[in-house]
Structures are given as structure tokens and as C-alpha cells.
Motif scaffolding. Sequence first.
Motif, PDB file in Angstrom:
ATOM      1  N   LEU A 234       0.842  -1.183   0.000  1.00  0.00           N
ATOM      2  CA  LEU A 234       0.000   0.000   0.000  1.00  0.00           C
ATOM      3  C   LEU A 234       0.881   1.238   0.000  1.00  0.00           C
ATOM      4  O   LEU A 234       1.938   1.266   0.618  1.00  0.00           O
ATOM      5  N   ARG A 235       0.414   2.248  -0.646  1.00  0.00           N
ATOM      6  CA  ARG A 235       1.186   3.489  -0.674  1.00  0.00           C
ATOM      7  C   ARG A 235       0.374   4.593  -0.016  1.00  0.00           C
ATOM      8  O   ARG A 235      -0.857   4.574  -0.034  1.00  0.00           O
ATOM      9  N   LYS A 236       1.090   5.525   0.562  1.00  0.00           N
ATOM     10  CA  LYS A 236       0.424   6.644   1.227  1.00  0.00           C
ATOM     11  C   LYS A 236      -0.123   7.607   0.186  1.00  0.00           C
ATOM     12  O   LYS A 236       0.537   7.896  -0.808  1.00  0.00           O
ATOM     13  N   VAL A 237      -1.307   8.081   0.438  1.00  0.00           N
ATOM     14  CA  VAL A 237      -1.924   9.024  -0.475  1.00  0.00           C
ATOM     15  C   VAL A 237      -2.308  10.255   0.326  1.00  0.00           C
ATOM     16  O   VAL A 237      -2.994  10.149   1.336  1.00  0.00           O
ATOM     17  N   ARG A 238      -1.855  11.386  -0.134  1.00  0.00           N
ATOM     18  CA  ARG A 238      -2.205  12.628   0.552  1.00  0.00           C
ATOM     19  C   ARG A 238      -3.465  13.194  -0.090  1.00  0.00           C
ATOM     20  O   ARG A 238      -3.493  13.465  -1.282  1.00  0.00           O
TER      21      ARG A 238
END
Length: 198
Positions: A124-128
Motif C-alpha cells: 500500500l502506498r500513502k496518499v495525501r
Amino acid sequence: MADEDAPRPMAPRVQAKPKSKISASRKLSLKILLLQRAMEDLEQEKVTRDEEKVRYLGGLQPLQMSGFAMDELQKLCRQLHAKVDVVDEERYDIEAKVNKNDKEIHELKLKVQDLGGKFKKPALRKVRVSADEMMRALLGSKHKGSMDLRANLKSVKKEDIKQEKVLTTEVGDWRKNVEAMSGMEGRKKMFDAAGGGQ
């Protein structure tokens, strides 16, 4: 001599995967034979099912309703309705068993995948996401304009904070405060302190 008699620490063994005793061509031929056998079994099962269906339908006689009185027709309808109910119950039970077996098969497949380690969770990647974008995603077309979250916060003045600190330091002995604030006099003091008497 003493060194020779002492037990030596054993080096850890590196276990290599055991080589398959069956060659690739032999595996392929076995797989083909298994598939052929499965196809033959399916064909045989289909033939037996068709034979059983023909045998069952051959044992049934067509309904003869001509020449029946109204009471006899109603009795026949009740009998047919009872038979239909029995068949529906059996069909429902069989469907329930099939659904249960399907769920068990699915759970076992998931267990096999977990044991095999083939299924990997995606990274999973961080999403702003800003507050406006999040509200737009949640509410869709209902979201209008930008939303200033800080505008809804309560503003606190520094004077209020100082007064609260002074009040907390003046507490002292709680018994005296309780006695002083009890009765109507205490309520009057609290009312005056709150600025209600102005």
C-alpha cells in the motif's frame, strides 16, 4: 588427546530440496492419463444420469383428468400439491448442502493459497488527500464549496486560560470550598463570579 575426545559442535545442515524422482516427461504423461480418466468418469456419470432420468420418467403415467367430478379433481390437486411440496423440500435441502460444500471448497482453496504463499498482499502506498477532496469523494455532488475545518473550531482567548489557571490554584482545601459554596450564599457567589449580576 583430550581435545579429540571432546564433542565437536556440528555445523548446521543446509537442506537442499530433494530432487523429484519422476522425470518431467513422466509427470506430463501421468497428468494426461489423469485428465483422460477424469473425462471418462464425467462421460460415464452423464450417461448414468440420463439413463436414470429415462427410467424415472418411464415409470410415470400421464394424468387422466377427463371424467372426474369436482371433488375428485380437488383431491387429485391436493395430492399433486403435497408431492410438489415434498420435492421442493428435497430440492431446498440439496441446494443448502451444495452451498455449504461450495463455501467449504472456497475456504479450503484460500487455505491452500495461504499455505502455498502464492497470494501476496499488495504494497500500500500513502496518499495525501486534502479535506475538500475527501469530502468530494465521500459526498460526491452534494459537496459544495471548500470546507474550512478551522473555522468551526472554538476560539480560546489567552485571558480565559489565565483565569482558569488562577481558579485552579486557588482551590486549596476542598472542604472549605464546599462549605463556602453550599446553600443560597454559595450559589449567589457563583452567579456573581460568572458575571451574571451585571
